[in-house]
Design an enzyme around this catalytic site. Sequence first.
Site, PDB file in Angstrom:
ATOM      1  CB  SER A 101      17.762  47.768 -17.020  1.00 13.96           C
ATOM      2  OG  SER A 101      18.601  48.564 -16.356  1.00 13.96           O
ATOM      3  CE  LYS A 159      20.553  46.292 -13.221  1.00 15.45           C
ATOM      4  NZ  LYS A 159      19.853  46.112 -14.932  1.00 15.45           N
TER       5      LYS A 159
END
Length: 207
Positions: free
Chosen positions: A61, A108
């Site tokens: 990700s 993230k």
Amino acid sequence: MTDAFEYDFEVESKPEEIKPQKPFSFKKELFEWLEILIVAIILLVVLFSFVFKVVTISGRSMQNTLLNGEKIIISDIGYTAKQGDIVVISRNANNITNNSDANTPIIKRVIATEGQVVDIDFQSGSVYVDGVKLEEEYTKTPTNLRGDIEFPVVVNEGCVFVLGDNRNDSTDSRNSSIGVNGMVDTRHILGKALFRIFPFDGFGGLY
């Protein structure tokens, strides 16, 4: 009339005392090095227990900023979330729902902080914060993947809005499974990513 005479005086200098050298002691030298090593190990243990933590990246990700298997250092000492920071977030019963990886932390990028408005044009893949389009050179792909969150959204107090750099292969604030209305409570941030330490050819700060 008195005659003047010059006298030369020769002062005897005592030879310098030569201190006898102590015989080399391998055992003493070894103990001194061991003492230094033990102190260094204790300092490292303290630093990496209370100040820094080593985290291993798992998944895709955050490509191409961070790759699977890379190791980074994070810290939460005096940390306040800022736009653009890469953060590691804990996941548990309080901030994620119905996921087999619910106990695995995720990493993230902070896109917006409390009070800011986030909007996404999924057709062009552009992200806007407070009406300004973000210039995101760090992303692998445009932001075309939708979740179940309706945009625009206002970031809740004490929360951040986060996205993965690999926008079309990331579970993030576009999904309610990350938190209420996709928001991440800052209390769940384990720390900011500071340095990549492995692989060695990629060692350096993270931005």
